[in-house]
Enzyme design. Structure first.
Site, PDB file in Angstrom:
ATOM      1  N   LYS A 112      17.173  -0.106  12.323  1.00 27.15           N
ATOM      2  CA  LYS A 112      15.721   0.094  12.345  1.00 27.15           C
ATOM      3  C   LYS A 112      15.316   0.206  13.807  1.00 27.15           C
ATOM      4  O   LYS A 112      15.245  -0.789  14.533  1.00 27.15           O
ATOM      5  CB  LYS A 112      15.021  -1.085  11.666  1.00 27.15           C
ATOM      6  N   ASP A 114      13.263   0.583  17.139  1.00 31.71           N
ATOM      7  CA  ASP A 114      12.001  -0.062  17.479  1.00 31.71           C
ATOM      8  C   ASP A 114      11.205   0.811  18.456  1.00 31.71           C
ATOM      9  O   ASP A 114      11.227   0.617  19.657  1.00 31.71           O
ATOM     10  CB  ASP A 114      12.291  -1.429  18.103  1.00 31.71           C
ATOM     11  N   LYS A 308      14.188  -7.186   8.786  1.00 35.89           N
ATOM     12  CA  LYS A 308      13.958  -7.470  10.214  1.00 35.89           C
ATOM     13  C   LYS A 308      14.788  -8.659  10.664  1.00 35.89           C
ATOM     14  O   LYS A 308      14.799  -9.697  10.002  1.00 35.89           O
ATOM     15  CB  LYS A 308      12.479  -7.730  10.468  1.00 35.89           C
ATOM     16  N   CYS A 405      -2.271 -18.326  51.072  1.00 38.21           N
ATOM     17  CA  CYS A 405      -3.071 -18.273  52.303  1.00 38.21           C
ATOM     18  C   CYS A 405      -4.470 -18.853  52.110  1.00 38.21           C
ATOM     19  O   CYS A 405      -5.265 -18.882  53.034  1.00 38.21           O
ATOM     20  CB  CYS A 405      -3.169 -16.835  52.813  1.00 38.21           C
ATOM     21  N   CYS A 420      -5.467 -11.346  45.864  1.00 36.89           N
ATOM     22  CA  CYS A 420      -5.669 -11.962  47.170  1.00 36.89           C
ATOM     23  C   CYS A 420      -6.061 -10.817  48.101  1.00 36.89           C
ATOM     24  O   CYS A 420      -5.305  -9.863  48.264  1.00 36.89           O
ATOM     25  CB  CYS A 420      -4.381 -12.617  47.655  1.00 36.89           C
TER      26      CYS A 420
HETATM   27  S1  IVH Z   1      12.661   5.849   7.204  1.00 37.99           S
HETATM   28  C1  IVH Z   1       9.198   5.614   4.074  1.00 37.99           C
HETATM   29  N1  IVH Z   1      14.533   5.060   8.821  1.00 37.99           N
HETATM   30  O1  IVH Z   1      10.530   1.545  10.692  1.00 37.99           O
HETATM   31  C2  IVH Z   1       9.735   5.211   5.388  1.00 37.99           C
HETATM   32  N2  IVH Z   1      12.317   4.372   9.288  1.00 37.99           N
HETATM   33  O2  IVH Z   1       9.172   0.699   7.648  1.00 37.99           O
HETATM   34  C3  IVH Z   1      10.390   6.327   6.075  1.00 37.99           C
HETATM   35  N3  IVH Z   1      12.107   3.074  11.375  1.00 37.99           N
HETATM   36  O3  IVH Z   1       7.632   3.062  10.147  1.00 37.99           O
HETATM   37  C4  IVH Z   1      10.950   5.916   7.358  1.00 37.99           C
HETATM   38  N4  IVH Z   1      14.209   3.137  11.924  1.00 37.99           N
HETATM   39  O4  IVH Z   1       8.899   3.949  12.089  1.00 37.99           O
HETATM   40  C5  IVH Z   1      13.214   5.019   8.545  1.00 37.99           C
HETATM   41  N5  IVH Z   1      16.304   4.518  10.195  1.00 37.99           N
HETATM   42  C6  IVH Z   1      15.004   4.463   9.919  1.00 37.99           C
HETATM   43  C7  IVH Z   1      14.098   3.791  10.758  1.00 37.99           C
HETATM   44  C8  IVH Z   1      12.748   3.756  10.398  1.00 37.99           C
HETATM   45  C9  IVH Z   1      13.011   2.711  12.275  1.00 37.99           C
HETATM   46  C10 IVH Z   1      10.694   2.684  11.455  1.00 37.99           C
HETATM   47  C11 IVH Z   1       9.735   3.713  10.978  1.00 37.99           C
HETATM   48  C12 IVH Z   1       8.957   3.082   9.851  1.00 37.99           C
HETATM   49  C13 IVH Z   1       9.470   1.665   9.792  1.00 37.99           C
HETATM   50  C14 IVH Z   1      10.082   1.350   8.436  1.00 37.99           C
END
Ligand code: IVH
Length: 666
Positions: A112, A114, A308, A405, A420
């Site tokens: 995921k 970021d 997460k 100072c 400052c």
């Molecule tokens: S798929 C329907 N794949 O994380 C969701 N999202 O809730 C389609 N994100 O807002 C997104 N890595 O910005 C997908 N490999 C990944 C991701 C990813 C990060 C983000 C994305 C989304 C949230 C997932």
């Protein structure tokens, strides 16, 4: 019941305010953990008391609203996001839920990323539009900016019409570099790579975006059936084939919850060593038929979920809040606490940004606080454990006078920071000398922060020009505790060498407000000598491409202040070069545009130093060897990367040879 309703109202108010700050203003005031805690508490209450759920609850929404600055665009289909989960039980529940609809599901597990999600539209293989998610239905047109992202192909390998979704993000190394530069330029640092990415992609001037080193990782095709695709894993494969960056090494397919957990753990293990920020794993049902069967609720897809990683919670006691003075005079409160290990490093300080931040956090000396690394990098104070207060804590009090100072601090209306105002403040002086000697400025080896502080306190170096007087105190210096003949000899040599630096280094080193490395180079190239620049008229400076009015004014003012003119004359008398030598560009051919991989343990440089050197000379570094690698730099006991480089016939350099190439440029 009444009580619960009030609680829900309060949570919605907090979450809405935080979302606006996060999505619309790129100015988060809650940490992710805090936000998630509020959001989850709201979800929990709404589940428990469904009749109290408000129609306008943020749990019904996807994100924030688009700003007016950019053109608005309607997404072809809503850009949704998944529900978040946080532990193994929830993974097992998710798998069970899916199995109620699909007999034997398989899933993809992907890191995921970021950053912020983006939608790219290609027509006949050409990128024609890019948009942010916005509120999921309407986003902002950021085409010009996205076109500057290196990992976004402007032309695909096939001439097809397609929409591609993925994450716009900033690598950890770009983030550190950007914050380093911002600090050097006296600008506010970004709190984490996500904010840095969001702030960078929403610049009206795409040149700024281009300079930020953003990246794009593709992970989703909204209408895969148009391309005969039946599985998400095939979408990922197609994206890679089309020329996108994908997480092909970490993306895995899993067929049961055990494999889901294994794949997520694998991503977790790799997390630290990866250069991109990730905060969990995304699980998607692999078969698109199954995806259709599962469908979407009013709010989120049922066919996927976002796991997460737990924020590493480390607790410590806040021993003190100390105030530091930067080169520009900006005052920063810093938390000082008993040292704790966070993600592999020992931390005893964290920035508290400014007065407003401390007040909002309501932090007191003596509090038990949670410490984490924002976006995996910068130490930050998270939750203040108010329930653990004993009553002996001391309130935060903003200082009114400079801690060094004693000058009365100033604060501009509508600005959060105090300054400052004393140009001769010792702390500001020390910071400006540190900046002058720093690697990207005059690069005086051996003249680091600690030595400069010592030399300042012993009255040897009170201002920049005093650096060049040091050689006349050679014998005295050699007798100082901790400095032998050899180290002083080395120091004097590097001070001498610094006199030959090209003009852009000197300009950057002078610490003129708003003149960063890039601006210094533009000015040096244009004016060729410091004297030409010194004489430049304001109107003339203002019209230089890439130099706005603010920078022009700052440069002009700098050369109209007596003490700066004295510094310049002193430097001239000490023999410091005032000319643009234009050397660096010509001779960095070896590095410019090339990709290097480091392997084995390096002895001359640390890994970070070697990476920084390569990047400062226009090259790139990568973690893995491929046909695109230009050369591999090999230290002691190299591993498989060395073998692979040999197999692919890629140029191999010893660390010594690398050093020789670097020195050719200096
Ligand atoms: S798929 C329907 N794949 O994380 C969701 N999202 O809730 C389609 N994100 O807002 C997104 N890595 O910005 C997908 N490999 C990944 C991701 C990813 C990060 C983000 C994305 C989304 C949230 C997932």
């Amino acid at each position: 019941m009444e009580n619960i309703k009030e609680k829900i109202d309060k949570l919605i108010e907090i979450i809405n305010k935080a979302s606006l700050e996060y999505y619309a203003e790129d100015n988060p005031t809650l940490t992710d953990q805090e936000y998630d805690d509020y959001y989850n508490e709201l979800l929990r209450l709404e589940k428990e008391y469904p009749n109290l759920k408000r129609a306008d609850s943020p749990t019904n929404k996807v994100g924030g609203e688009a700003l007016d600055k950019f053109q608005k665009v309607n997404h072809k289909s809503p850009m949704l996001s998944f529900d978040d989960i946080f532990n193994e039980d929830e993974i097992i529940n998710f798998d069970e839920r899916i199995r109620k609809v699909v007999a034997s599901p398989s899933y993809t597990v992907e890191p995921k990323m970021d950053g912020l999600s983006g939608s790219l539209i290609y027509e006949k293989g050409i990128l024609v539009r890019a948009a942010t998610r916005g509120d999921g239905v309407v986003g902002e047109d950021i085409t010009q900016n996205v076109k500057t992202i290196r990992s976004v192909p402007l032309k695909l390998k096939k001439e097809i019409d397609i929409e591609v979704r993925g994450e716009i993000y900033m690598s950890k190394s770009s983030f550190e570099k950007l914050n380093y530069q911002r600090k050097q330029n006296g600008e506010k640092e970004f709190a984490n790579p996500r904010n840095a990415a969001a702030g960078s992609v929403r610049q009206l001037d795409s040149k700024i975006t281009a300079s930020r080193g953003l990246d794009f990782m593709a992970y989703f095709i909204p209408n895969p059936e148009d391309y005969g695709i039946e599985f998400q894993s095939d979408s990922l494969f197609m994206l890679k084939e089309l020329g996108f960056k994908t997480n092909y090494k970490l993306n895995k397919v899993a067929t049961n919850y055990k494999e889901l957990i294994d794949s997520i753990e694998n991503i977790g293990r790799e997390r630290e060593s990866l250069d991109f920020p990730l905060d969990g794993a995304v699980i998607k049902v692999n078969s698109l038929d199954d995806e259709k069967k599962l469908g979407t609720t009013a709010r989120v897809p049922r066919w996927g979920i976002a796991y997460k990683f737990p924020a590493v919670e480390v607790l410590t006691t806040l021993d003190d809040i100390v105030f530091t003075v930067g080169r520009t005079g900006r005052i920063t409160p810093n938390a000082v606490f008993s040292p704790v290990h966070v993600d592999g490093s020992l931390i005893s300080k964290a920035t508290l940004h400014n007065e407003a931040y401390c007040k909002e956090k309501d932090v007191k000396i003596g509090d038990v606080v949670e410490v984490h690394k924002a976006g995996d990098v910068i130490p930050e104070i998270g939750e203040v454990k108010k329930e653990r207060r004993t009553g002996n804590e001391k309130d935060f009090v903003m200082i009114t006078n400079c801690p060094i100072c004693d000058s009365k601090l100033t604060k501009k209306k509508n600005e959060a920071d105090y300054y400052c105002p004393n140009n001769n403040c010792p702390s500001r002086k020390i910071e400006s000398i540190i900046h002058y000697a720093s690697r990207d400025a005059m690069n005086i080896d051996g003249l680091g922060d600690k030595i400069i502080e010592d030399l300042f306190n012993f009255n040897y170096v009170k201002k920049i020009e005093d650096i060049y007087k040091l050689q006349s105190y050679r014998e005295e210096l050699e007798r100082l505790e901790g400095y032998g003949e050899r180290s002083i000899d080395k120091l004097i040599k590097s001070i001498e060498k610094s006199k030959d630096s090209s003009l852009e280094r000197l300009l950057f080193g002078l610490g003129i407000k708003h003149v960063g490395k890039k601006t210094a180079k533009i000015l040096a190239k244009k004016y060729k000598t410091l004297d030409n620049l010194k004489e430049a008229k304001l109107e003339e400076l203002t019209v230089i491409p890439d130099i706005g009015e603010i920078i022009a004014k700052s440069v002009f003012n700098y050369f109209n202040q007596d003490e700066n003119l004295t510094l310049i004359e002193d430097l001239r008398n000490y023999g410091v070069n005032f000319k643009y030598l234009g050397k660096e560009e010509k001779e960095s051919e070896f590095f410019t545009g090339k990709t290097f991989v480091l392997t084995g343990s390096l002895e001359i440089y640390t890994r970070d130093e070697a990476k920084e050197i390569i990047e400062s000379l226009g090259g790139k570094t990568s973690d893995s060897v491929s046909k695109k690698t230009s050369a591999v730099i090999v230290g002691a006991n190299p591993g498989s990367k060395y073998e692979k480089a040999k197999a692919l016939n890629i140029k191999i350099l010893s660390e010594e040879e690398f050093k020789e190439e670097v020195e050719k440029i200096k």
